[in-house]
Design an enzyme around this catalytic site. Structure first.
Site, PDB file in Angstrom:
ATOM      1  N   ASP A 201      66.258  87.319  67.531  1.00 50.04           N
ATOM      2  CA  ASP A 201      66.137  88.345  66.504  1.00 50.04           C
ATOM      3  C   ASP A 201      67.267  89.371  66.645  1.00 50.04           C
ATOM      4  OD1 ASP A 201      64.210  89.623  64.516  1.00 50.04           O
ATOM      5  OD2 ASP A 201      64.373  91.234  65.985  1.00 50.04           O
ATOM      6  N   GLU A 265      70.017  85.460  64.684  1.00 49.73           N
ATOM      7  CA  GLU A 265      69.996  86.132  63.385  1.00 49.73           C
ATOM      8  C   GLU A 265      71.244  86.990  63.237  1.00 49.73           C
ATOM      9  OE1 GLU A 265      67.177  89.084  60.706  1.00 49.73           O
ATOM     10  OE2 GLU A 265      67.443  89.470  62.831  1.00 49.73           O
TER      11      GLU A 265
HETATM   12  C1  GLC Z   1      64.688  91.023  62.246  1.00 52.49           C
HETATM   13  C2  GLC Z   1      63.451  90.376  61.691  1.00 52.49           C
HETATM   14  C3  GLC Z   1      62.696  91.393  60.904  1.00 52.49           C
HETATM   15  C4  GLC Z   1      62.288  92.508  61.847  1.00 52.49           C
HETATM   16  C5  GLC Z   1      63.480  93.072  62.570  1.00 52.49           C
HETATM   17  C6  GLC Z   1      63.072  93.911  63.732  1.00 52.49           C
HETATM   18  O1  GLC Z   1      65.568  91.406  61.268  1.00 52.49           O
HETATM   19  O2  GLC Z   1      63.781  89.239  60.947  1.00 52.49           O
HETATM   20  O3  GLC Z   1      61.571  90.862  60.272  1.00 52.49           O
HETATM   21  O4  GLC Z   1      61.644  93.531  61.138  1.00 52.49           O
HETATM   22  O5  GLC Z   1      64.326  92.077  63.073  1.00 52.49           O
HETATM   23  O6  GLC Z   1      62.622  93.114  64.783  1.00 52.49           O
END
Ligand code: GLC
Length: 529
Positions: A201, A265
């Protein structure tokens, strides 16, 4: 070269566990629910399941705020149920990918509670604490992605802590070796429970500027964009030392007993994505490629983007594609339900690992949530952000009953469709449905190496359509997609092309394609050339 890594030929299916299947009637999906639906993944034909977090959490950000990284939240189940789920998926040959959230913990995590206690606390340096700026405000201009400043003042100790997301999600300090070791142990814990990889993440956020300089303004900011987009996150994230951090994570994961994948991500353009693969195969195997989300939905723009992405990939790097996730408006809402079928054909015929968001195989659209049922704090915090991310997180409609087979209780969000005929049950038997199309595409992809591992190349045709070829050895497929809601005449340079293997408009199967091809509005075809 040894055998080909499994994650290159696979299709990943993302589950949002809160909304997939409830097994105990509390209105919230759970691990046992995922286990109960294990046959669905095999039936559909996906190879791996990535689930958003289900670890111990006060649920300020529905699981992305973790209070114990190595246990399951009771609302989702237990470690024993986790093992059962992994066993059920592995028994069907389906891999399990976890969501690893290293950038922050919950503000209720024992580490943070200890850190909060005093400036001299042993865990103080585990989080990012700074004194107020000389003008007495926050230390710098960094903006939280959940709205407002990234800095929250703690009156007791007179310092601010950094939170890139909600203030209930304090950022861990990755410059601290003890933090890194603790988070490596988290990875080892789950690797020992036989997982096949992690989606990391917000990975870029692990590398913040050491001098805490301001983020510069973003010249591409448009009115209506979320407030954090006013700045370019070049100091608050994505610092050059990110690659060393990722390499550290990769070493831990590579030392596991199973061959594992690291997905990260990263919301970046093709050229910026490339370094995330690492200089010496020590980076992410799949830095998520979100470029289909923001490239204008026009043939030339998409072709240029795919070409730029392919060209930017380092040697040996493998592409990946995403059309939606739990943070993005659903594809059927963004493009309309007819074009969503073409988009699915695109996703599953490009070169690279596709990541398919649950419910997109049904053509689900964003749900309108009644104001008093909105749950996403991002939506509630940021004026102008509408309903936040709830509309794309609604429970999966399994059947046509009132609660759609998702729960026997009161679903935490309205079930994902208010229209009849959109459930799995209704679409399963309908050969013209989005579900049947997705499944057919997955089957074709599985059967034809050209579609999974073949090369990608642009095909020049007359007519404003998106056309490309996938080839592997002697096998070649040509994919032609009409991205518009009006019929198109396509002219190929060669006299004979092949036979239609699959059309979004079912009936054309086996039709011979010569130099000219008539495409209906919103039609896409895969031609065996
Ligand atoms: C990422 C996740 C999102 C979350 C954020 C904080 O962007 O995909 O859903 O709110 O991280 O962890």
């Amino acid at each position: 070269m040894g055998t080909r890594a499994w994650w290159r030929d696979c299709v990943i299916y993302q589950v949002y566990p809160r909304s997939f299947q409830d097994s105990n009637g509390d209105g919230i999906g759970d691990l046992r629910g995922i286990t109960e639906r294990a046959d669905y993944f095999s039936w559909l034909g996906v190879d791996a399941v990535w689930s958003s977090p289900f670890f111990t959490s006060p649920m300020a950000d529905f699981g992305y705020d973790i209070a114990n990284f190595t246990d399951i939240d009771p609302s989702y189940g237990s470690l024993a149920e986790f093992d059962e789920m992994v066993g059920a998926l592995h028994a069907r040959g389906i891999r399990v990918i976890l969501d690893f959230v290293p950038n922050h913990s919950s503000d209720r995590h024992p580490w943070f509670l200890q850190s909060l206690r005093s400036r001299r606390s042993k865990k103080r340096g585990w989080y990012i604490w700074r004194c107020p700026s000389p003008g007495a405000g926050p230390p710098n201009n960094w903006q939280s992605m959940a709205g407002g400043s990234s800095w929250e003042f703690d009156g007791t100790t007179g310092q601010y802590y950094c939170h890139t997301f909600l203030k209930q999600q304090p950022d861990l300090n990755w410059r601290n070796g003890a933090v890194r070791e603790a988070m490596y142990d988290v990875l080892r814990f789950w690797l020992a429970r036989s997982v096949d990889g992690f989606r990391i993440d917000a990975v870029g956020c692990l590398a913040k500027d050491e001098q805490f300089r301001d983020d510069p303004p973003n010249p591409d900011y448009h009115e209506g964009d979320p407030p954090f987009a006013r700045n370019r996150m070049v100091m608050s994230a994505n610092g050059p030392h990110i690659h060393a951090i990722i390499a550290g994570i990769r070493r831990v994961v590579d030392a596991g007993a199973r061959e594992s994948v690291l997905i990260g991500e990263v919301y970046l353009k093709p050229g910026e994505l490339a370094p995330y693969y690492g200089a010496t195969a020590d980076g992410l195997q799949l830095p998520t490629n979100f470029n289909l989300l923001w490239t204008p939905w026009r043939a030339a723009a998409i072709e240029d983007m795919v070409e730029a992405y392919e060209a930017a990939l380092p040697k040996g790097a493998w592409p990946n594609w995403v059309l939606g996730n739990h943070d993005q408006s659903r594809i059927a809402t963004r493009l309309g339900k007819h074009q969503a079928r073409v988009a699915m054909m695109l996703l599953l015929t490009l070169r690279g690992t596709p990541i398919l968001y649950y419910g997109d195989e049904l053509g689900l659209e964003d749900m309108r949530i009644p104001q008093d049922r909105i749950r996403d704090p991002f939506g509630l915090n940021m004026p102008g952000m509408g309903q936040g991310r709830d509309p794309q997180r609604c429970p999966m409609p399994w059947d046509e009953t009132e609660k759609a087979g998702f729960t026997a209780g009161e679903p935490w969000l309205p079930v994902g469709t208010d229209k009849p005929g959109q459930s799995v049950e209704a679409q399963r038997g309908d050969r013209g449905s989005m579900l049947s199309l997705t499944r057919e595409l997955l089957r074709l992809r599985r059967r034809e190496a050209a579609l999974s591992r073949g090369d990608w190349s642009r095909v020049k045709v007359e007519g404003e359509v998106l056309a490309y070829a996938r080839s592997f050895g002697k096998m070649r497929f040509v994919i032609v997609l009409n991205l518009e809601a009006r019929p198109k005449s396509v002219r190929f340079p060669a006299p004979a092309i092949g036979r239609i293997a699959l059309s979004t408009h079912g009936h054309r199967k086996a039709e011979r394609v010569r130099q000219c091809l008539e495409l209906a509005a919103n039609e896409g075809v895969v031609i065996a050339a």
